[in-house]
Structures are given as structure tokens and as C-alpha cells.
Design a protein around this motif. Structure first.
Motif, PDB file in Angstrom:
ATOM      1  N   THR A 285       8.136   3.840   1.712  1.00 12.05           N
ATOM      2  CA  THR A 285       8.415   5.263   1.925  1.00 12.05           C
ATOM      3  C   THR A 285       9.876   5.540   1.590  1.00 12.05           C
ATOM      4  O   THR A 285      10.729   4.660   1.713  1.00 12.05           O
ATOM      5  N   THR A 286      10.133   6.760   1.155  1.00 15.47           N
ATOM      6  CA  THR A 286      11.504   7.204   0.913  1.00 15.47           C
ATOM      7  C   THR A 286      11.703   8.532   1.628  1.00 15.47           C
ATOM      8  O   THR A 286      10.790   9.364   1.675  1.00 15.47           O
ATOM      9  N   THR A 287      12.857   8.718   2.205  1.00 17.55           N
ATOM     10  CA  THR A 287      13.183   9.995   2.846  1.00 17.55           C
ATOM     11  C   THR A 287      14.448  10.534   2.191  1.00 17.55           C
ATOM     12  O   THR A 287      15.559  10.340   2.698  1.00 17.55           O
ATOM     13  N   ALA A 321      -0.814  13.266   0.782  1.00 16.76           N
ATOM     14  CA  ALA A 321       0.117  12.189   0.439  1.00 16.76           C
ATOM     15  C   ALA A 321       0.462  12.301  -1.036  1.00 16.76           C
ATOM     16  O   ALA A 321      -0.419  12.511  -1.881  1.00 16.76           O
ATOM     17  N   GLU A 322       1.747  12.196  -1.342  1.00 18.94           N
ATOM     18  CA  GLU A 322       2.203  12.140  -2.729  1.00 18.94           C
ATOM     19  C   GLU A 322       2.479  10.674  -3.046  1.00 18.94           C
ATOM     20  O   GLU A 322       3.293  10.035  -2.364  1.00 18.94           O
ATOM     21  N   LEU A 335      12.252   9.022  -9.251  1.00 23.57           N
ATOM     22  CA  LEU A 335      11.280   9.893  -8.594  1.00 23.57           C
ATOM     23  C   LEU A 335      11.332  11.298  -9.180  1.00 23.57           C
ATOM     24  O   LEU A 335      10.305  11.974  -9.304  1.00 23.57           O
ATOM     25  N   ARG A 339       8.233  13.246 -10.858  1.00 23.11           N
ATOM     26  CA  ARG A 339       7.790  14.575 -10.420  1.00 23.11           C
ATOM     27  C   ARG A 339       7.714  15.535 -11.611  1.00 23.11           C
ATOM     28  O   ARG A 339       6.756  16.294 -11.758  1.00 23.11           O
ATOM     29  N   HIS A 360       4.850   9.538  -0.038  1.00 23.81           N
ATOM     30  CA  HIS A 360       5.546  10.578   0.715  1.00 23.81           C
ATOM     31  C   HIS A 360       4.480  11.423   1.412  1.00 23.81           C
ATOM     32  O   HIS A 360       3.619  12.016   0.755  1.00 23.81           O
ATOM     33  N   ARG A 362       3.125  14.531   3.432  1.00 30.09           N
ATOM     34  CA  ARG A 362       3.337  15.932   3.805  1.00 30.09           C
ATOM     35  C   ARG A 362       2.538  16.188   5.081  1.00 30.09           C
ATOM     36  O   ARG A 362       1.343  15.911   5.120  1.00 30.09           O
TER      37      ARG A 362
END
Length: 365
Positions: A285-287, A321-322, A335, A339, A360, A362
Motif C-alpha cells: 500500500t502507498t499513502t 480498490a485501485e 504511479l 494513472r 489503494h 477507496r
């Protein structure tokens, strides 16, 4: 929670040496039995170059690897289930681990006496396995006594469990671990409650001499054959070498391992074997620019289950989920580019997460 692996074996097989190599702990090591007089718990980060590669693209403030927890207990000897030696005192400490790694001595060293006076890896395995079986038999018989008492007043309610327990008891009395017994889903439910030691997936660790790397040498052969018969995982490594290399600069250690034909550190080898054994995968995961994190997940898990792994609120308020896989992200370079090119897939809660997915979530709560 971290993946948990319990370490068992006879005294003087290199358990504490291996534990030190894996966790960089400072557990006492000596050439006489029962150096370990207490359980030791250590946590090691799981080596994964993909996490480093993703972080290089994202440039986060924090990089968080997933971890594995090792539990080392005193060596088991004949009669341990009755209180001989020290190992029986700590068997309960490994009842909740995900898998058991049995360290088997496959090295000759006149300065390190064998607890039985003669080196025989196959016999050594049998001794430890028997002690685990007898410990489980005590647990099952204790439960049987309780269920038989309940059966006097409500026989129909406990009939299924009673039949299962008697079947497991007979199997253990025949000298076989419970993991080798075919069980139904209902029986597996009873099994989980008992936390039987011989029901846990088994990883055999052949502790060999450095000169026998990478194949393991002749002493390793019976361990490999046994693992193959059981459908268990087996690795060969030199615990003493791994403990020494743990103190070296990373690049020098990697170069030396390459010289002796070893692919990866002992930790890397063990973790990969543990993941195969337990059918585990890693997702990321990335934030934003704050954090890149690795997570351990069971194969066949859904995006919703992955969300719950990160935070219960994400699962409760899951929208979508992306997803992009590691290989595809490396190919596009960022990223943002993924996108822009429409390479981020939108997946629902039932999407089956793949090893190496960057996800990622949502959500709204």
C-alpha cells in the motif's frame, strides 16, 4: 499480526545460533545442552526488493516492511513430554505459532557433542516428533475426558466431536502427526481450538557445514526424503555462517554467499519457504508520499480482506480498490504515469489479490 514460526529441535543442533542469525539477537550459544533455558522471541523484517523498488519511485517519508516472528524454545529430549530436560516447559509457547521449523543437525563437529552420542538426522527427527506427538496426545486425552463426560447428558450434541477426538487419538497413538491425517472442514474447526503441535505445517531446517553448501551434503539427504514424503518444506543452511554474515556489511555478505552458491540470506530462504508452506503472498500500500508498506496475506484473499488487514474501517466502508501489480508499475515508471495511462485497475470487494499487487483502497465511513 506477524507470521509466527516456532523453532524446535534437539539440544546442540544450532537452534539458538539460527535464531541469532535470523533476528540478530544475543541468545547465549555454547557447546553443551540446555544453553537455552527460557523461550526467546525475536522479530525480523521480511526481505523484499519490491518494497525498496516501489519506495524508490514513490519517495515516501516512511518504508514499512512486513515482519516474521521467531519463537525459540529449549531443546527437546526423550521424555520431554514427561518433564525430562527443559523443552516441555516451553511447548505451550509455540502452540499459537503458524508453523513449526524443526532444526536438524546435519554437521559433524567433535567440539559440539551430540545429545545422544551419535549423529543420525533421521533418528533425531523421530525423537523430537515423538515428543510433540506425546504432548498432543496428552492434550487430546484431556479433551476426550471432558467430552465423554458431556456425552452422558447430551450425547447427540457432542457425538461429532467425540468421534473426531477418538480418531485423532488413534492416529497419534500410531505415532503419526495430526498434519498427516485427512480431516473434514468440521473436524478442522475442532482442531484449531486444540492448537495441536503436530497439526501445524512443518518446515525442516537442515543445519549443515559450510563446505556442504548449497546442496547440503549426504547427511541432509534423509531430511529431504522425509520432507518430500510428508509434503513439507525443507531448506538447508549453515546457521554458524549465517550468524557470522549477519555482522558483515550487506554487500560483502551477499558477495560471499554468491561464492558458495547460496541465493539469499538464511532469513530470506526461510521466509520464502514459510510463505510457500502457508500459501502466503505479499501486497503493498502507498499513502501519498507518506508511507509505502508491505503486508502479508493468504493466497485467495479478496480485496475486502486485504482492506481489513490494513484497517477495519477500510473494510467497513469499502468502495473500491485501485490496483496495479509490481511488474506493471516498474514498466510504466511511476504511479502518476500509471494513472495517466489508465493502468490502475478498478476492482471490487471480491477481487482476488495477487502477489505483488499495489493496492489503494477507496472507502467511506
Amino acid at each position: 499480526m506477524s507470521l509466527q514460526i516456532g523453532i524446535v529441535g534437539l539440544p546442540n543442533v544450532g537452534k539458538s545460533t539460527l535464531f541469532n542469525a535470523l533476528t540478530r539477537a544475543q541468545v547465549p550459544v555454547a557447546s553443551y545442552p540446555f544453553t537455552t533455558t527460557d523461550r526467546h522471541v525475536g522479530v525480523a523484517t521480511v526481505p523484499d526488493h519490491r518494497l525498496t523498488d516501489i519506495a524508490a519511485l514513490v519517495q515516501p517519508e516512511r518504508i514499512v516492511p512486513t515482519t516474521v516472528e521467531f519463537v525459540d524454545i529449549a531443546g527437546l529430549v526423550r521424555g520431554a513430554h514427561r518433564g525430562e530436560g527443559l523443552g516441555n516447559q516451553f511447548l505451550n509457547h509455540i502452540r499459537n505459532v503458524d508453523a513449526i521449523a524443526m532444526v536438524v543437525r546435519c554437521f559433524r563437529d567433535g567440539d559440539v557433542p551430540h545429545v545422544h552420542g551419535q549423529l543420525d538426522p533421521e533418528t533425531d527427527i523421530q525423537v523430537v516428533e515423538l515428543e510433540l506427538i506425546l504432548a498432543d496426545l496428552t492434550t487430546v486425552e484431556r479433551r476426550l475426558q471432558k467430552v465423554r463426560s458431556q456425552a452422558k447428558s447430551r450425547p447427540r450434541e457432542v457425538a461429532a466431536e467425540l468421534g473426531y477426538l477418538e480418531r485423532v487419538q488413534e492416529h497419534l497413538q500410531g505415532g503419526q502427526g495430526v498434519r498427516l491425517l485427512e480431516l473434514s472442514e468440521e473436524e478442522m474447526g475442532y482442531l484449531r481450538d486444540l492448537n495441536l503441535l503436530t497439526a501445524k505445517p512443518r518446515l525442516y531446517v537442515a543445519n549443515v557445514e559450510e563446505k556442504d553448501l548449497p546442496e547440503g551434503g549426504e547427511l541432509c539427504a534423509p531430511v529431504a526424503r522425509l520432507a518430500q514424503r510428508e509434503g513439507a518444506e525443507m531448506v538447508s543452511l549453515c546457521a554458524l555462517l549465517e550468524m557470522e554474515l549477519a555482522e558483515w556489511p550487506e554487500e560483502e555478505a551477499a558477495a560471499y554467499r554468491a561464492e558458495v552458491g547460496v541465493e539469499g540470506s538464511g532469513l530470506d530462504v526461510l521466509v520464502r519457504a514459510g510463505y510457500r508452506l502457508l500459501k502466503l503472498i505479499t501486497f503493498f500500500t502507498t499513502t501519498g508520499g507518506h508511507e509505502v508498506r508491505a503486508w502479508t496475506l493468504s493466497q485467495g484473499s479478496t480485496a475486502l480482506q486485504a482492506a481489513a488487514k490494513v484497517h477495519t474501517d477500510m473494510a467497513r466502508g469499502f468502495i473500491r480498490a485501485e490496483v496495479i501489480n509490481y511488474a506493471e508499475l516498474m514498466a510504466v515508471g511511476s504511479l502518476a504515469a500509471a494513472r495517466e495511462q489508465g493502468r490502475l485497475r478498478v476492482e471490487g470487494r471480491d477481487y482476488l489479490v495477487q502477489d505483488g499487487d499495489i493496492i489503494h483502497i477507496r472507502f467511506q465511513v
